[in-house]
Design an enzyme around this catalytic site. Structure first.
Site, PDB file in Angstrom:
ATOM      1  N   GLU A 165       0.368  -1.209  -0.162  1.00  0.00           N
ATOM      2  CA  GLU A 165       0.183   0.087   0.347  1.00  0.00           C
ATOM      3  C   GLU A 165       0.323   1.156   0.010  1.00  0.00           C
ATOM      4  OE1 GLU A 165      -2.327  -3.443  -0.028  1.00  0.00           O
ATOM      5  OE2 GLU A 165      -3.215  -1.123  -0.250  1.00  0.00           O
ATOM      6  N   TYR A 167       3.779   2.181   2.175  1.00  0.00           N
ATOM      7  CA  TYR A 167       3.976   2.269   3.406  1.00  0.00           C
ATOM      8  C   TYR A 167       5.267   2.468   2.943  1.00  0.00           C
ATOM      9  CZ  TYR A 167      -0.967   2.233   5.140  1.00  0.00           C
ATOM     10  OH  TYR A 167      -1.931   3.299   5.099  1.00  0.00           O
ATOM     11  N   GLN A 412     -34.878   0.518  -2.421  1.00  0.00           N
ATOM     12  CA  GLN A 412     -34.127   1.350  -3.800  1.00  0.00           C
ATOM     13  C   GLN A 412     -32.760   0.625  -4.097  1.00  0.00           C
ATOM     14  OE1 GLN A 412     -33.674   5.638  -3.305  1.00  0.00           O
ATOM     15  NE2 GLN A 412     -34.745   5.499  -1.574  1.00  0.00           N
ATOM     16  N   ASP A 658     -28.871   7.915   2.525  1.00  0.00           N
ATOM     17  CA  ASP A 658     -27.979   6.324   1.976  1.00  0.00           C
ATOM     18  C   ASP A 658     -28.891   5.511   2.883  1.00  0.00           C
ATOM     19  OD1 ASP A 658     -26.124   6.820   4.232  1.00  0.00           O
ATOM     20  OD2 ASP A 658     -24.604   6.973   3.620  1.00  0.00           O
TER      21      ASP A 658
HETATM   22  P1  FAD Z   1     -36.899   3.162   0.164  1.00  0.00           P
HETATM   23  O1  FAD Z   1     -34.731   2.270  -0.174  1.00  0.00           O
HETATM   24  O2  FAD Z   1     -36.765   3.865  -0.738  1.00  0.00           O
HETATM   25  O3  FAD Z   1     -37.814   1.787   0.317  1.00  0.00           O
HETATM   26  C1  FAD Z   1     -39.263   2.477   1.098  1.00  0.00           C
HETATM   27  C2  FAD Z   1     -39.889   0.541   0.789  1.00  0.00           C
HETATM   28  O4  FAD Z   1     -41.372   1.330   1.131  1.00  0.00           O
HETATM   29  C3  FAD Z   1     -40.111   0.740  -1.084  1.00  0.00           C
HETATM   30  O5  FAD Z   1     -39.467  -0.137  -1.318  1.00  0.00           O
HETATM   31  C4  FAD Z   1     -41.701   1.311  -1.378  1.00  0.00           C
HETATM   32  O6  FAD Z   1     -42.162   0.304  -2.498  1.00  0.00           O
HETATM   33  C5  FAD Z   1     -42.196   0.794   0.080  1.00  0.00           C
HETATM   34  N1  FAD Z   1     -44.128   1.448   0.391  1.00  0.00           N
HETATM   35  C6  FAD Z   1     -43.445   3.059   0.526  1.00  0.00           C
HETATM   36  N2  FAD Z   1     -44.861   3.403   0.781  1.00  0.00           N
HETATM   37  C7  FAD Z   1     -45.254   1.775   0.866  1.00  0.00           C
HETATM   38  C8  FAD Z   1     -46.706   2.015   1.105  1.00  0.00           C
HETATM   39  N3  FAD Z   1     -47.446   2.904   1.556  1.00  0.00           N
HETATM   40  N4  FAD Z   1     -47.038   0.660   1.121  1.00  0.00           N
HETATM   41  C9  FAD Z   1     -46.605  -0.205   1.176  1.00  0.00           C
HETATM   42  N5  FAD Z   1     -45.415   0.116   0.744  1.00  0.00           N
HETATM   43  C10 FAD Z   1     -44.855   1.022   0.116  1.00  0.00           C
HETATM   44  N6  FAD Z   1     -26.973   4.629  -0.727  1.00  0.00           N
HETATM   45  C11 FAD Z   1     -26.009   3.982  -0.573  1.00  0.00           C
HETATM   46  O7  FAD Z   1     -25.770   4.211   0.970  1.00  0.00           O
HETATM   47  N7  FAD Z   1     -24.956   3.774  -1.339  1.00  0.00           N
HETATM   48  C12 FAD Z   1     -25.313   4.402  -2.241  1.00  0.00           C
HETATM   49  O8  FAD Z   1     -23.670   3.913  -3.354  1.00  0.00           O
HETATM   50  C13 FAD Z   1     -26.540   3.716  -3.110  1.00  0.00           C
HETATM   51  N8  FAD Z   1     -26.661   3.785  -4.664  1.00  0.00           N
HETATM   52  C14 FAD Z   1     -28.071   4.271  -4.920  1.00  0.00           C
HETATM   53  C15 FAD Z   1     -27.667   3.767  -6.225  1.00  0.00           C
HETATM   54  C16 FAD Z   1     -29.389   4.157  -7.088  1.00  0.00           C
HETATM   55  C17 FAD Z   1     -29.728   4.461  -8.145  1.00  0.00           C
HETATM   56  C18 FAD Z   1     -30.465   4.819  -5.522  1.00  0.00           C
HETATM   57  C19 FAD Z   1     -32.170   4.933  -6.412  1.00  0.00           C
HETATM   58  C20 FAD Z   1     -30.501   4.798  -4.725  1.00  0.00           C
HETATM   59  C21 FAD Z   1     -29.433   5.058  -4.068  1.00  0.00           C
HETATM   60  N9  FAD Z   1     -28.781   4.471  -2.805  1.00  0.00           N
HETATM   61  C22 FAD Z   1     -27.315   4.308  -2.353  1.00  0.00           C
HETATM   62  C23 FAD Z   1     -29.395   5.345  -1.779  1.00  0.00           C
HETATM   63  C24 FAD Z   1     -29.729   3.845  -0.272  1.00  0.00           C
HETATM   64  O9  FAD Z   1     -30.741   3.041  -1.494  1.00  0.00           O
HETATM   65  C25 FAD Z   1     -31.443   4.634   0.410  1.00  0.00           C
HETATM   66  O10 FAD Z   1     -30.562   5.222   0.729  1.00  0.00           O
HETATM   67  C26 FAD Z   1     -31.868   3.665   0.799  1.00  0.00           C
HETATM   68  O11 FAD Z   1     -32.695   2.379  -0.041  1.00  0.00           O
HETATM   69  C27 FAD Z   1     -33.334   3.898   1.530  1.00  0.00           C
HETATM   70  O12 FAD Z   1     -34.107   3.740   1.975  1.00  0.00           O
HETATM   71  P2  FAD Z   1     -35.656   3.398   3.379  1.00  0.00           P
HETATM   72  O13 FAD Z   1     -35.649   1.901   3.528  1.00  0.00           O
HETATM   73  O14 FAD Z   1     -35.663   4.290   3.670  1.00  0.00           O
HETATM   74  O15 FAD Z   1     -36.119   3.973   1.394  1.00  0.00           O
HETATM   75  P1  NAP Z   2     -27.957  14.198  -3.369  1.00  0.00           P
HETATM   76  O1  NAP Z   2     -27.011  13.248  -3.388  1.00  0.00           O
HETATM   77  O2  NAP Z   2     -29.100  14.941  -2.604  1.00  0.00           O
HETATM   78  O3  NAP Z   2     -27.785  15.121  -5.199  1.00  0.00           O
HETATM   79  C1  NAP Z   2     -28.713  15.528  -5.031  1.00  0.00           C
HETATM   80  C2  NAP Z   2     -28.360  16.370  -6.622  1.00  0.00           C
HETATM   81  O4  NAP Z   2     -29.423  17.599  -6.814  1.00  0.00           O
HETATM   82  C3  NAP Z   2     -27.453  17.747  -6.514  1.00  0.00           C
HETATM   83  O5  NAP Z   2     -26.307  17.421  -6.897  1.00  0.00           O
HETATM   84  C4  NAP Z   2     -28.101  18.786  -6.316  1.00  0.00           C
HETATM   85  O6  NAP Z   2     -26.812  19.893  -7.087  1.00  0.00           O
HETATM   86  C5  NAP Z   2     -29.228  18.970  -7.334  1.00  0.00           C
HETATM   87  N1  NAP Z   2     -30.449  19.567  -6.580  1.00  0.00           N
HETATM   88  C6  NAP Z   2     -30.989  20.021  -5.097  1.00  0.00           C
HETATM   89  N2  NAP Z   2     -32.270  20.975  -5.008  1.00  0.00           N
HETATM   90  C7  NAP Z   2     -32.198  20.658  -7.054  1.00  0.00           C
HETATM   91  C8  NAP Z   2     -33.678  21.851  -7.268  1.00  0.00           C
HETATM   92  N3  NAP Z   2     -34.251  21.542  -5.955  1.00  0.00           N
HETATM   93  N4  NAP Z   2     -32.914  22.060  -8.621  1.00  0.00           N
HETATM   94  C9  NAP Z   2     -31.824  21.179  -9.346  1.00  0.00           C
HETATM   95  N5  NAP Z   2     -31.200  21.010  -9.018  1.00  0.00           N
HETATM   96  C10 NAP Z   2     -31.361  20.042  -7.030  1.00  0.00           C
HETATM   97  O7  NAP Z   2     -29.696  13.209  -3.813  1.00  0.00           O
HETATM   98  P2  NAP Z   2     -29.414  11.951  -4.515  1.00  0.00           P
HETATM   99  O8  NAP Z   2     -28.507  11.786  -6.190  1.00  0.00           O
HETATM  100  O9  NAP Z   2     -30.636  11.868  -5.613  1.00  0.00           O
HETATM  101  O10 NAP Z   2     -28.777  10.722  -3.667  1.00  0.00           O
HETATM  102  C11 NAP Z   2     -30.312  10.443  -2.720  1.00  0.00           C
HETATM  103  C12 NAP Z   2     -29.186   9.955  -1.382  1.00  0.00           C
HETATM  104  O11 NAP Z   2     -28.429   8.721  -1.966  1.00  0.00           O
HETATM  105  C13 NAP Z   2     -27.333  10.568  -1.013  1.00  0.00           C
HETATM  106  O12 NAP Z   2     -28.176  10.638   0.053  1.00  0.00           O
HETATM  107  C14 NAP Z   2     -26.873  10.026  -1.948  1.00  0.00           C
HETATM  108  O13 NAP Z   2     -25.820  10.069  -0.839  1.00  0.00           O
HETATM  109  C15 NAP Z   2     -27.755   7.996  -1.290  1.00  0.00           C
HETATM  110  N6  NAP Z   2     -26.443   7.610  -2.606  1.00  0.00           N
HETATM  111  C16 NAP Z   2     -25.809   6.982  -2.359  1.00  0.00           C
HETATM  112  C17 NAP Z   2     -24.288   6.508  -3.531  1.00  0.00           C
HETATM  113  C18 NAP Z   2     -23.245   6.656  -3.388  1.00  0.00           C
HETATM  114  O14 NAP Z   2     -22.301   5.459  -3.830  1.00  0.00           O
HETATM  115  N7  NAP Z   2     -23.014   6.356  -1.932  1.00  0.00           N
HETATM  116  C19 NAP Z   2     -24.695   6.971  -4.268  1.00  0.00           C
HETATM  117  C20 NAP Z   2     -26.046   6.893  -5.008  1.00  0.00           C
HETATM  118  C21 NAP Z   2     -26.948   7.530  -3.564  1.00  0.00           C
HETATM  119  P3  NAP Z   2     -27.025  21.251  -6.812  1.00  0.00           P
HETATM  120  O15 NAP Z   2     -27.957  21.776  -6.436  1.00  0.00           O
HETATM  121  O16 NAP Z   2     -25.662  21.782  -6.379  1.00  0.00           O
HETATM  122  O17 NAP Z   2     -27.822  21.833  -8.420  1.00  0.00           O
END
Ligand code: FAD
Ligand code: NAP
Ligand code: SF4
Length: 673
Positions: A165, A167, A412, A658
Site C-alpha cells: 500500500e 508504506y 431502492q 443513504d
Molecule cells: P426505500 O429504499 O425507498 O424503501 C421504501 C419502500 O417502501 C419501497 O420498497 C416502497 O415500495 C415501500 N412503500 C412506500 N410506501 C408504501 C406503502 N404505502 N405501502 C407499502 N409499501 C410502501 N445508498 C447508499 O448508501 N449507497 C449507494 O451507493 C447508493 N446508491 C444508490 C443508487 C441508486 C440508483 C439509488 C436510487 C439509490 C442509491 N442509494 C445508495 C440510496 C439508498 O438506496 C437509499 O438510501 C435507501 O434505499 C433508503 O432506504 P429506505 O428503506 O429508507 O427507503
Molecule cells: P443528493 O446527493 O442530495 O443530490 C441531489 C443533486 O440534485 C445535487 O447534485 C443537487 O446539487 C441537485 N439539486 C438539489 N435540489 C435541486 C433543485 N431544486 N433543482 C436542481 N437541482 C437540485 O441526492 P441523490 O443523488 O438523489 O441521492 C440520494 C441519496 O442516496 C444521497 O444521500 C446519496 O448520498 C445516496 N447515494 C449514495 C451513493 C453512493 O455511491 N454512496 C450513490 C447514490 C445515492 P445542486 O443543488 O448543486 O444542483
C-alpha cells in the site's frame, strides 16, 4: 460426498501450528485501536468465535516516527504489550489465533515528523518527509524487531509485516521513494535490504515458532514502482529470510486505480497472486474483492492461492466461516465493497463500522437481546430500513409483519443494483431475504398499505422511503423529461444525447448507466475489461503493472451532460471512492458542467445559463436526479388510531439519506423496541 467449501475449510499446517482453515481476516484500521483494548478484544473475539482461521490486527507502528497520524497506536513498551494481552486473551478464549500487524507509514502519514528513505513527498499526504540517516535506519530496524518481540510477549501468535500500500517498506523498495545510493538504496538488491533485514532480525529474535506473514505489494500501480521480476525476487528472498505466509497487497494508496471498491470485479487480482505462489514454497494468500464462500472456494480450487485474506467481509459478517462450514452461504451478509462505513470513516478519522452490519465495531454496545414482551409490529416498506428493522426485531422475538407495495423486497436497492459497478447490492437484498425466512417475518408484498390495514398492530414502523423531488421548472412535464426511476427501474428508452439534472450519487449513477450498452459487459463483471479500462498489463511486463500501458475504454453509446448548480467539482459521495466514479465518467466522455442555472425545457432541449451566459443543450432527454423528499403520508392516519408510529430511513429524513443510515437506524430501533 465432498464437503462444502472443502478448499476453504481445509486446515493449514505451518509446521509448528495448524490453522483450522484457509481464511485470514485481513488487517484493517477501524479506529478501535485508539480506545481501551477491551473494545478491540470484543471485536476480534467475535470474529474468532465466527471461525476465521487467522486474524490480523489493524496496523500498529513500531515507533513514534512511523505512526499514521498524531497520537495513533504504537507498540514500543512493555506497558503497550500488557494492554494488548487483553486482546490476545479474548481471541484465544474464543478459539482463535491472532497476529499483530506492524505498519510503519513512512511518508504516507498525517504528521510532520514523518520519515522516508529519500525526502520525496507523497503526492497525497500533507507533510514532506525527513530523509532517513543510516542511524535512523538502524534505529527503525531495531524498533521494528522490538515491536515484534513485544507482540510475542503480548501473546500474539505472530506478526504481519506491512509491506504494501505504499508504506515505508514500499518506499525503500522502489525508486519512487528511494533515491539513495548507499547500502540501503541504488540497485534492487540494496533497495530490498531494509525489508529483508526486518524479516531476518525478527526471525532471529522471536524464534521459529512464531508466525511471520509478509504483506507484499504485488502490483504497485504507481509510476516508478517495482517490476514483476523484482516482486518475484523479493518473494523468494522473503521465503529464505523466514517468512511463513505471503499475503497479497495491490496498489499504493497513491495509485489512481481502484483496487477494492464495488466497481472492481470480484477476485480481480488473483492472477497476480498465482504468479507469486508459483515462485515460492510457502503459502500465499489472495486478497481484494473476495467476499463469498463459493468464490473463495473457486480461487483456491483453481490453485491461484493457498489462502484467502478478507478484511471488510469480516466486518460485514463475523460468522462468514461458520456459515460456510454449515453450508449456509445464503445467510452470509456480504460486503458490497461500498467503503461507506469502513474506509470512508477511517480516512475521515472516524470509527469504522459496516453499512450492512451496524454491530461491526460496536460489539460491546449494540446488542440484539431476546425480548420477554413480544409485540405485534407492522413495518411498512421493505427497503433497507424496513428490512433491517424487521429482521432484527423478529430475531429478538417480536411478531413482525413486513409490507411492501412492490412485488419484491429491497426498495431502492433494486434500482441501485441496475447500475454497472453496483451489482453487489443484490447480495444485501438476498441476505435480508434469507433473514426474513430464518427469523419468521411475515411478508406481505404487492400491497399498498393504508392506515385502516394497521388497526390490529401494537406499533407501526414507517419505512416508506422517499419520492423523487419534483422541480418547479418551466416545461418539466415535456415528453423529453424523465426521472431516474423511469431510466433505471422502468428501463424506458433514452435518446443519444442526454442531460442529467443533479450530480449527486444518483445523478452520477444514472450517468454511469447511460454510458453503457448491451455490447460490452460492465468492467465490474469482467476482469479483462476492468484491466483494459484502467490500463493494467496482465502480461506483467510493464513496471508497476501500468507503465507505458494505455487505458482502453469501451465507447459510450450516448453523449451525456451531467449538471450541477453548485460551482464546485463534481465527485461522487464516497470519500474513498468518489474520485474513481468521477474518473470512470470522464473516461466515458461525460461532460460535467457546474454553476448551472436551469431556465426551461422545450422542444429544443434544456435551456440553461452558465455564469449568466444562456445556452441550449439540444438533448433528446432530460433526466431529473435532483434529490428526494420523505414519503410518510400514512403517519397521521395511523397515529389517529392511537398506535405508536416510528419513522426510519427516508421516511424519517430524506436529506443526505443513504443505506448506511437506513440500515443502522432500522437495527438500532429494533434493538430497543
Ligand atoms: P426505500 O429504499 O425507498 O424503501 C421504501 C419502500 O417502501 C419501497 O420498497 C416502497 O415500495 C415501500 N412503500 C412506500 N410506501 C408504501 C406503502 N404505502 N405501502 C407499502 N409499501 C410502501 N445508498 C447508499 O448508501 N449507497 C449507494 O451507493 C447508493 N446508491 C444508490 C443508487 C441508486 C440508483 C439509488 C436510487 C439509490 C442509491 N442509494 C445508495 C440510496 C439508498 O438506496 C437509499 O438510501 C435507501 O434505499 C433508503 O432506504 P429506505 O428503506 O429508507 O427507503
Ligand atoms: P443528493 O446527493 O442530495 O443530490 C441531489 C443533486 O440534485 C445535487 O447534485 C443537487 O446539487 C441537485 N439539486 C438539489 N435540489 C435541486 C433543485 N431544486 N433543482 C436542481 N437541482 C437540485 O441526492 P441523490 O443523488 O438523489 O441521492 C440520494 C441519496 O442516496 C444521497 O444521500 C446519496 O448520498 C445516496 N447515494 C449514495 C451513493 C453512493 O455511491 N454512496 C450513490 C447514490 C445515492 P445542486 O443543488 O448543486 O444542483
Ligand atoms: Fe463492506 Fe461497505 Fe461494510 Fe465496508 S461498509 S465492510 S465496504 S459493506
Amino acid at each position: 460426498m465432498s464437503r462444502p467449501f472443502e478448499h476453504v475449510l481445509q486446515p493449514l499446517d505451518l509446521g509448528f501450528v495448524t490453522l483450522p482453515n484457509r481464511v485470514i481476516m485481513g488487517s484493517m484500521h477501524t479506529g478501535l485501536e485508539e480506545f481501551p483494548p477491551e473494545r478491540q478484544a470484543a471485536f476480534f473475539a467475535r470474529r474468532a468465535a465466527g471461525g476465521v482461521g487467522l486474524i490480523i490486527t489493524g496496523g500498529i507502528s513500531p515507533s513514534e516516527l512511523g505512526v499514521l497520524g498524531p497520537g495513533m497506536c504504537t507498540m514500543t513498551t512493555e506497558a503497550d504489550a500488557k494492554k494488548h494481552k487483553v486482546i490476545t486473551d479474548a481471541v484465544h478464549a474464543a478459539g482463535g489465533r491472532i497476529c499483530m500487524q506492524v505498519l510503519h507509514a513512512g511518508r504516507q502519514s498525517y504528521h510532520p515528523m514523518n520519515i522516508s528513505p529519500s525526502g520525496k513527498k507523497s503526492p497525497i499526504f500533507p507533510f514532506p518527509p525527513q530523509t532517513m540517516t543510516t542511524e535512523v535506519i538502524e534505529q527503525e530496524l531495531n524498533n521494528w524487531v522490538n515491536a515484534a518481540a513485544l507482540a510475542q510477549q503480548a501473546g500474539y501468535d505472530g506478526i504481519e509485516i506491512m509491506g504494501s500500500e505504499g508504506y515505508l517498506l514500499n518506499q525503500f523498495l522502489t525508486t519512487r521513494g528511494n533515491e539513495r545510493d548507499d547500502a540501503w538504496g541504488g540497485d534492487f538488491e540494496r533497495r530490498m535490504r531494509f525489508p529483508l533485514e526486518i524479516v531476518r532480525r525478527t526471525r532471529e529474535r522471536v524464534g521459529p515458532n512464531f508466525i511471520i506473514v509478509y504483506r507484499m505489494s504485488m502490483l504497485d500501480l504507481v509510476p516508478d514502482g517495482q517490476t514483476f521480476d523484482e516482486v518475484i525476487t523479493l518473494a523468494k528472498e522473503l521465503e529464505k529470510a523466514g517468512v511463513n505466509i505471503i499475503n497479497t497487497g495491490i496498489g499504493w494508496h497513491e495509485a489512481k486505480i481502484p483496487t477494492i471498491a464495488t466497481m472492481v470485479p470480484r477476485g480481480a487480482f488473483t492472477w497476480v497472486t498465482r504468479k507469486v505462489k508459483e515462485a515460492v514454497n510457502i503459502p500465499v494468500a489472495a486478497s481484494n474483492r473476495i467476499n463469498m464462500p463459493s468464490h473463495a472456494e473457486e480461487i483456491l480450487a483453481r490453485g491461484d492461492a493457498d489462502m484467502i485474506s478478507m478484511a471488510r467481509p469480516m466486518l460485514a459478517d463475523p460468522d462468514w466461516v461458520n456459515k460456510a462450514a454449515a453450508d449456509k452461504e445464503d445467510e452470509v451478509n456480504t460486503c458490497i465493497g461500498c467503503n461507506q462505513a469502513c474506509l470512508d470513516h477511517t480516512f475521515a478519522l472516524r470509527q469504522a463500522s459496516c453499512l450492512v452490519n451496524p454491530q461491526a465495531c460496536y460489539e460491546d454496545q449494540l446488542f440484539y437481546v431476546k425480548t420477554d414482551k413480544p409485540k405485534n409490529i407492522a413495518v411498512i416498506g421493505a427497503g433497507p430500513a424496513g428490512m433491517s428493522f424487521a429482521t432484527v426485531a423478529a430475531e429478538r422475538g417480536h411478531n413482525v409483519t413486513l409490507f411492501d407495495q412492490d412485488t419484491q423486497i429491497g426498495g431502492q436497492f433494486n434500482i441501485a443494483k441496475q447500475v454497472p459497478g453496483k451489482e453487489e447490492f443484490y447480495e444485501t437484498i438476498r441476505y435480508f431475504g434469507a433473514m426474513i425466512v430464518k427469523h419468521g417475518v411475515t411478508l406481505q408484498l404487492g400491497k399498498r398499505v393504508g392506515a385502516a390495514d394497521l388497526a390490529e398492530f401494537d406499533e407501526v414502523v414507517l419505512a416508506t422511503g422517499i419520492a423523487p423531488r419534483q422541480l418547479p421548472l418551466e416545461g418539466v412535464n415535456h415528453p423529453k423529461v424523465m426521472s431516474y426511476i423511469d431510466v433505471l427501474k422502468e428501463k424506458k428508452p433514452v435518446g443519444k444525447r442526454v442531460a442529467v439534472i443533479g450530480a449527486g450519487g444518483i445523478g452520477m449513477d444514472t450517468s454511469e448507466f447511460l454510458t453503457h450498452d448491451s455490447h460490452h459487459a460492465p468492467a465490474s463483471l469482467d476482469i479483462d475489461e476492468f484491466l483494459r479500462e484502467w490500463g493494467i498489463d496482465k502480461t506483467l511486463q510493464a513496471r508497476s503493472g501500468i507503465e507505458g500501458v494505455k487505458a482502453q475504454v469501451s465507447p459510450s453509446p450516448r453523449e451525456v451532460y451531467l449538471l450541477q448548480r453548485k460551482n464546485k467539482k463534481i465527485t461522487g459521495p464516497g470519500k474513498t471512492t468518489g474520485w474513481a466514479h468521477r474518473e470512470v465518467l470522464l473516461k466515458k466522455g461525460v461532460h460535467m458542467i457546474t454553476g448551472v442555472e436551469y431556465l426551461k425545457i422545450d422542444d429544443e432541449g434544456l435551456h440553461i445559463a452558465i455564469n449568466g451566459e444562456p445556452k441550449v443543450l439540444a438533448v433528446d432527454n432530460i433526466i431529473i436526479c435532483a434529490g428526494q423528499e420523505p414519503q410518510r403520508e400514512l403517519q397521521a392516519g395511523v397515529e389517529a388510531l392511537g398506535i405508536k408510529v416510528h419513522l426510519i430511513g427516508g421516511a424519517d429524513v430524506a436529506a443526505e439519506l443513504d443505506a448506511k443510515r437506513a440500515i443502522g437506524q432500522g437495527a438500532r430501533l429494533a434493538a430497543e423496541v
